[in-house]
Design an enzyme around this catalytic site. Structure first.
Site, mmCIF file in Angstrom:
data_model
loop_
_atom_site.group_PDB
_atom_site.id
_atom_site.type_symbol
_atom_site.label_atom_id
_atom_site.label_comp_id
_atom_site.label_asym_id
_atom_site.label_seq_id
_atom_site.Cartn_x
_atom_site.Cartn_y
_atom_site.Cartn_z
ATOM 1 N N ALA A 134 0.827 -1.207 0.000
ATOM 2 C CA ALA A 134 0.000 0.000 0.000
ATOM 3 C C ALA A 134 0.860 1.255 0.000
ATOM 4 O O ALA A 134 0.545 2.244 -0.674
ATOM 5 C CB ALA A 134 -0.934 -0.008 1.201
ATOM 6 N N TYR A 135 1.951 1.216 0.749
ATOM 7 C CA TYR A 135 2.871 2.359 0.801
ATOM 8 C C TYR A 135 3.535 2.584 -0.552
ATOM 9 O O TYR A 135 3.581 3.718 -1.062
ATOM 10 C CB TYR A 135 3.923 2.104 1.881
ATOM 11 C CG TYR A 135 4.977 3.178 2.001
ATOM 12 C CD1 TYR A 135 4.677 4.414 2.548
ATOM 13 C CD2 TYR A 135 6.290 2.934 1.591
ATOM 14 C CE1 TYR A 135 5.655 5.397 2.672
ATOM 15 C CE2 TYR A 135 7.266 3.905 1.720
ATOM 16 C CZ TYR A 135 6.947 5.128 2.257
ATOM 17 O OH TYR A 135 7.923 6.094 2.381
ATOM 18 N N ALA A 136 4.027 1.507 -1.171
ATOM 19 C CA ALA A 136 4.668 1.635 -2.482
ATOM 20 C C ALA A 136 3.683 2.150 -3.517
ATOM 21 O O ALA A 136 4.036 2.955 -4.395
ATOM 22 C CB ALA A 136 5.242 0.294 -2.924
#
Length: 245
Positions: A153-155
């Site tokens: 999700a961060y990437a």
């Protein structure tokens, strides 16, 4: 560009970690700095105190980066206090980790709101406000190349930041404003250490050819280059990770 004494920077997420190091580094170059914080006024005040104790100029201002009204007030505060805006550094971000299969969608939405919408809101205001000769600097991540599990999700949020950065650089044609992104690798900040046992931290540090984690100061040096002398670097993502990727 050699006279930085009249230049003004806004640094989001500057109450700690990489943002704090960036704010202090830009102040050391002579820029007046608006230290943005989201929820911790006390740590932002510490950043301001450190800058002023070293002879620099700084003020703090709080607000949600994804709230366009709050960020509008932040930009106006910079203008009212210092006279304008020359450099905007988007270092605010959050990084909850989980495998894709286990990621709670409310957490996913919170990541995208801060990292994607927040960067877009601040970049949009920067595009309208930054003076000629200035710089907009966003933050991506070396996870885009390292592709480590649990960072899905961060990437995803940082992939959006890279896309925005590269397009905005072209949209600023003729305005003498550079737009770039810094993509740190694993860096020794509270955000990185959160939830990681020591053996995991040691393993990640050992993967780097430099045999250590990055420091916030390592990232601040590259950011200061883009904010100042690096005028011929534009529309780029600088992977700043000691050779990890």
């Amino acid at each position: 560009m050699s006279d930085t004494s009249s230049r003004i920077a806004i640094v989001t997420g500057a109450s700690g970690g990489i943002g704090k190091a960036v704010a202090e580094r830009l102040a050391a170059d002579g820029l007046s700095v608006l230290v943005h914080y989201s929820g911790n006024a006390a740590t932002a005040a510490e950043t301001v105190a450190a800058i002023t104790a070293a002879g620099g100029k700084a003020t703090a201002f709080g607000g949600d980066v994804a709230d366009e009204d709050a960020m509008g007030r932040l930009f106006q505060h910079a203008i009212d206090t210092f006279g304008g805006v020359d450099v905007v550094v988007n270092s605010a971000g959050i990084m909850p980790l989980a495998p894709v299969v286990d990621t709670d969608l409310d957490t996913f939405d919170r990541i995208q709101r801060t990292n994607v919408r927040g960067t877009f809101v601040v970049s949009q205001l920067a595009a309208r406000t930054v003076r000629p000769g200035g710089a907009i600097i966003n933050f991506s991540t070396s996870i885009m190349k390292l592709q480590m599990p649990t960072y899905g999700a961060y990437a995803m949020s940082k992939g959006a930041v890279e896309g925005l950065t590269l397009i905005l650089a072209r949209e600023m044609r003729g305005k003498d404003i550079t737009v770039n992104a810094v993509a740190p690798g694993p860096t020794a900040t509270p955000l990185f250490f959160e939830g990681k046992p020591q053996e995991v931290i040691d393993h990640i540090a050992g993967l780097n050819p430099m045999q250590r984690l990055g420091t916030p100061q390592d990232i601040a040096e590259v950011t200061a280059f883009l904010a100042g002398p690096g005028r011929w670097v534009n529309g780029q993502v600088l992977y700043t990770n000691g050779g990890a990727a």
